[in-house]
Design a protein around this motif. Structure first.
Motif, PDB file in Angstrom:
ATOM      1  N   MET A   1       0.853  -1.189   0.000  1.00 14.53           N
ATOM      2  CA  MET A   1       0.000   0.000   0.000  1.00 14.53           C
ATOM      3  C   MET A   1       0.887   1.236   0.000  1.00 14.53           C
ATOM      4  SD  MET A   1      -3.211   1.053   1.974  1.00 14.53           S
ATOM      5  CE  MET A   1      -3.822   0.107   0.647  1.00 14.53           C
ATOM      6  N   PRO A   2       0.986   1.969  -1.093  1.00 16.15           N
ATOM      7  CA  PRO A   2       1.962   3.040  -1.210  1.00 16.15           C
ATOM      8  C   PRO A   2       1.707   4.241  -0.306  1.00 16.15           C
ATOM      9  CG  PRO A   2       0.518   2.976  -3.136  1.00 16.15           C
ATOM     10  CD  PRO A   2       0.219   1.763  -2.331  1.00 16.15           C
ATOM     11  N   THR A   3       0.464   4.522   0.054  1.00 10.48           N
ATOM     12  CA  THR A   3       0.202   5.768   0.784  1.00 10.48           C
ATOM     13  C   THR A   3       0.347   5.630   2.293  1.00 10.48           C
ATOM     14  OG1 THR A   3      -2.165   5.277   0.782  1.00 10.48           O
ATOM     15  CG2 THR A   3      -1.331   6.674  -0.988  1.00 10.48           C
ATOM     16  N   PHE A   4       0.542   4.399   2.791  1.00 10.31           N
ATOM     17  CA  PHE A   4       0.688   4.193   4.231  1.00 10.31           C
ATOM     18  C   PHE A   4       1.990   3.458   4.525  1.00 10.31           C
ATOM     19  CE2 PHE A   4      -3.834   4.320   3.310  1.00 10.31           C
ATOM     20  CZ  PHE A   4      -4.281   5.276   4.217  1.00 10.31           C
ATOM     21  N   ARG A   5       2.638   3.822   5.627  1.00 13.77           N
ATOM     22  CA  ARG A   5       3.830   3.097   6.058  1.00 13.77           C
ATOM     23  C   ARG A   5       3.397   1.757   6.666  1.00 13.77           C
ATOM     24  NH1 ARG A   5       4.416   8.347   7.860  1.00 13.77           N
ATOM     25  NH2 ARG A   5       3.722   7.756   9.946  1.00 13.77           N
ATOM     26  N   THR A   6       4.024   0.676   6.243  1.00 12.80           N
ATOM     27  CA  THR A   6       3.664  -0.654   6.732  1.00 12.80           C
ATOM     28  C   THR A   6       4.874  -1.312   7.398  1.00 12.80           C
ATOM     29  OG1 THR A   6       4.309  -1.913   4.774  1.00 12.80           O
ATOM     30  CG2 THR A   6       2.128  -0.842   4.732  1.00 12.80           C
ATOM     31  N   ASP A   8       6.631  -3.515   6.310  1.00 10.33           N
ATOM     32  CA  ASP A   8       7.703  -3.719   5.330  1.00 10.33           C
ATOM     33  C   ASP A   8       8.697  -2.565   5.331  1.00 10.33           C
ATOM     34  OD1 ASP A   8       6.539  -6.127   4.433  1.00 10.33           O
ATOM     35  OD2 ASP A   8       5.160  -5.010   3.161  1.00 10.33           O
ATOM     36  N   ASP A   9       8.272  -1.416   5.861  1.00 10.90           N
ATOM     37  CA  ASP A   9       9.145  -0.237   5.910  1.00 10.90           C
ATOM     38  C   ASP A   9       9.903  -0.125   7.236  1.00 10.90           C
ATOM     39  OD1 ASP A   9       8.079   0.751   3.399  1.00 10.90           O
ATOM     40  OD2 ASP A   9       6.277   1.296   4.525  1.00 10.90           O
ATOM     41  N   ASP A 140      10.196   1.957  20.927  1.00 13.96           N
ATOM     42  CA  ASP A 140      11.040   2.576  19.898  1.00 13.96           C
ATOM     43  C   ASP A 140      10.239   2.799  18.619  1.00 13.96           C
ATOM     44  OD1 ASP A 140      13.498   2.224  21.497  1.00 13.96           O
ATOM     45  OD2 ASP A 140      13.166   0.094  21.095  1.00 13.96           O
ATOM     46  N   ILE A 141       9.230   1.948  18.397  1.00  6.51           N
ATOM     47  CA  ILE A 141       8.427   1.950  17.175  1.00  6.51           C
ATOM     48  C   ILE A 141       6.962   1.778  17.578  1.00  6.51           C
ATOM     49  CG2 ILE A 141       7.827   0.527  15.145  1.00  6.51           C
ATOM     50  CD1 ILE A 141      10.760  -0.080  14.787  1.00  6.51           C
ATOM     51  N   TYR A 142       6.068   2.400  16.812  1.00  9.27           N
ATOM     52  CA  TYR A 142       4.631   2.237  17.050  1.00  9.27           C
ATOM     53  C   TYR A 142       4.000   1.574  15.827  1.00  9.27           C
ATOM     54  CZ  TYR A 142      -0.338   3.530  17.286  1.00  9.27           C
ATOM     55  OH  TYR A 142      -1.710   3.506  17.286  1.00  9.27           O
ATOM     56  N   VAL A 143       3.171   0.565  16.071  1.00 13.23           N
ATOM     57  CA  VAL A 143       2.428  -0.114  15.005  1.00 13.23           C
ATOM     58  C   VAL A 143       0.952  -0.092  15.369  1.00 13.23           C
ATOM     59  CG1 VAL A 143       2.004  -2.329  13.859  1.00 13.23           C
ATOM     60  CG2 VAL A 143       4.351  -1.600  14.347  1.00 13.23           C
ATOM     61  N   LEU A 164       6.410   8.429  17.837  1.00 10.29           N
ATOM     62  CA  LEU A 164       7.348   7.372  17.457  1.00 10.29           C
ATOM     63  C   LEU A 164       7.199   7.092  15.957  1.00 10.29           C
ATOM     64  CD1 LEU A 164       6.644   4.803  20.348  1.00 10.29           C
ATOM     65  CD2 LEU A 164       8.631   6.316  20.159  1.00 10.29           C
ATOM     66  N   PRO A 165       8.221   6.501  15.325  1.00 13.00           N
ATOM     67  CA  PRO A 165       8.042   6.062  13.938  1.00 13.00           C
ATOM     68  C   PRO A 165       6.827   5.137  13.875  1.00 13.00           C
ATOM     69  CG  PRO A 165      10.339   5.863  14.598  1.00 13.00           C
ATOM     70  CD  PRO A 165       9.568   6.199  15.848  1.00 13.00           C
ATOM     71  N   ALA A 166       5.865   5.425  12.975  1.00 16.45           N
ATOM     72  CA  ALA A 166       4.561   4.753  13.016  1.00 16.45           C
ATOM     73  C   ALA A 166       4.292   3.972  11.730  1.00 16.45           C
ATOM     74  CB  ALA A 166       3.458   5.789  13.239  1.00 16.45           C
ATOM     75  N   PHE A 167       3.719   2.775  11.896  1.00 21.65           N
ATOM     76  CA  PHE A 167       3.478   1.875  10.773  1.00 21.65           C
ATOM     77  C   PHE A 167       2.137   1.160  10.930  1.00 21.65           C
ATOM     78  CE2 PHE A 167       7.952   2.241  11.779  1.00 21.65           C
ATOM     79  CZ  PHE A 167       8.531   2.567  10.560  1.00 21.65           C
TER      80      PHE A 167
END
Length: 397
Positions: A1-6, A8-9, A140-143, A164-167
């Protein structure tokens, strides 16, 4: 999905990963009675633990209103999650502060930890900055893997994504992918089925869909209001007569936008609301004063099936009739099975969700063959209404 960070990123190895999940599962006597939501989050948890990250789960349970309430603890959910995962799952009796920090420090890489109900703190639903900071200090990371809570701007669903970096987790990614393909960038023509009891609860939904779909099929009690708006007698049927002008406005708006509205042409009527009540099939202009419409009739079923053969995408929300009562489930079952068959045959992309929809499709034995069935309820409806969901917007690239 290009418009959202997943995922995989994300670089997950060795990271403390705060994962917002939906563990608000049905319980009876301390046991989980339906593990659908648990099954939905397993791919995300396994992706994190498989990469060597710590999966630290944030969730709410019930409505404790910012107070600690033992009856709404997440502790009883942990054994069911551990069984489904096939590995030990730790538990911390708070979601912030020393209990949470100690449990996270003790968790090995690849481990799973459930933190106590986020709604035990008033700062959760208020999205309070200090509570967000307390949560953020733990990771460290948020999902976010809880689309069902993405329409709430709470600390654990929206606030954390800005700290936090969010995915998006796998379940969230699947939901966003399905919804984007259904309404944002669909294969046309698009047909929407909107059923259920009341027009008043779906005004924004109908308004948004007339601008986005090519065919809008209206069923259930809602259809009665549209029939009455055309001057037809609907007898004792569930009907919002005061919304007749609104129904006419929606029909005019749809016509102006090139959206075809399909209403029942025949109906199943009865004098009592009960399973197997004496009933008859009549054209929509022949409902008697003492009868109520409880389902769409066979000619309507064939009409909708014919429309399904002309479209590439179907979005479904709400049943056609009183599907809980035999035989007034016939239209819902027949049309759901027709959508499922065309989907299984590769002719359709079909997305459904909200309210009674999941129960209706399960009743029809059709849910498994739909492309995607959302259990998100309110968030699914708000997406269909064209609203921005705070928890989703925070994940955009």
């Amino acid at each position: 999905m290009p418009t959202f960070r997943t995922l995989d990123d994300a670089d997950l190895a060795g990271k403390r990963v705060l994962v917002r999940v939906d563990l608000n599962v049905p319980m009876d006597g301390g046991r989980v009675t339906d593990d659908t939501r648990i099954q939905a989050i397993l791919p995300t948890i396994r992706a994190i633990t498989g990469a060597g990250g710590k999966a630290i789960l944030l969730a709410h349970f019930g409505r404790p209103k910012g107070q600690r309430d033992a009856s709404q603890s997440l502790a009883p959910v942990v054994p069911a999650l551990a069984e489904s995962l096939g590995q030990d799952v730790a538990f911390a009796d708070d979601c912030v502060g020393e209990p949470a920090a100690k449990a996270i420090a003790a968790l090995p890489a690849g481990g799973v930890l459930v933190l106590e109900n986020t709604r035990f703190h008033a700062g959760e639903e208020k999205n309070a900055a200090d509570f967000v900071q307390q949560l953020a200090a733990l990771g460290d990371i948020y999902v976010n893997d809880a689309f069902s809570a993405a329409h709430r701007a709470h600390a654990s669903t929206e606030g954390l994504a800005h700290q936090l970096p969010a995915f998006a987790g796998r379940s969230m990614q699947s939901e966003l992918d399905a919804l984007t393909h259904a309404l944002e960038a669909p294969k046309r023509p698009v047909l929407a089925v909107v059923g259920g009891a009341k027009v008043s609860s779906k005004l924004e939904l109908l308004g948004n869909l007339t601008a986005k779909v090519d065919v809008l099929v209206i069923g259930g009690g809602m259809a009665n209001t549209f029939l009455a708006a055309q001057g037809l007698n609907v007898g004792k049927s569930l009907c919002e007569h005061d919304l007749a002008p609104t129904a006419r406005e929606i029909m005019a708006e749809a016509s102006a936008k090139g959206c075809q509205i399909v209403l029942p042409v025949d109906v199943v009527v009865a004098k009592t609301f009960a399973a197997n009540a004496p009933h008859r099939v009549v054209p929509v202009d022949q409902v008697a004063d003492d009868e109520m419409i409880l389902d769409a009739g066979p000619a309507t079923i064939e009409l909708v099936k014919a429309k399904l053969k002309t479209v590439k995408t179907v979005v479904w929300n709400g049943p056609f009739g009183a599907f809980e009562l035999v035989p007034f489930d016939a239209a819902t079952v027949a049309i759901a099975q027709a959508v499922a068959q065309r989907t299984a045959g590769g002719h359709l992309l079909s997305v459904a969700g909200g309210g009674d929809t999941v129960a209706a499709l399960n009743h029809a034995g059709a849910a498994e063959d739909f492309s995607y069935v959302s259990t998100a309820g309110g968030a699914f409806l708000e997406w269909l209404e064209g609203k921005a969901l705070p928890g989703v917007e925070a994940l955009r690239r």
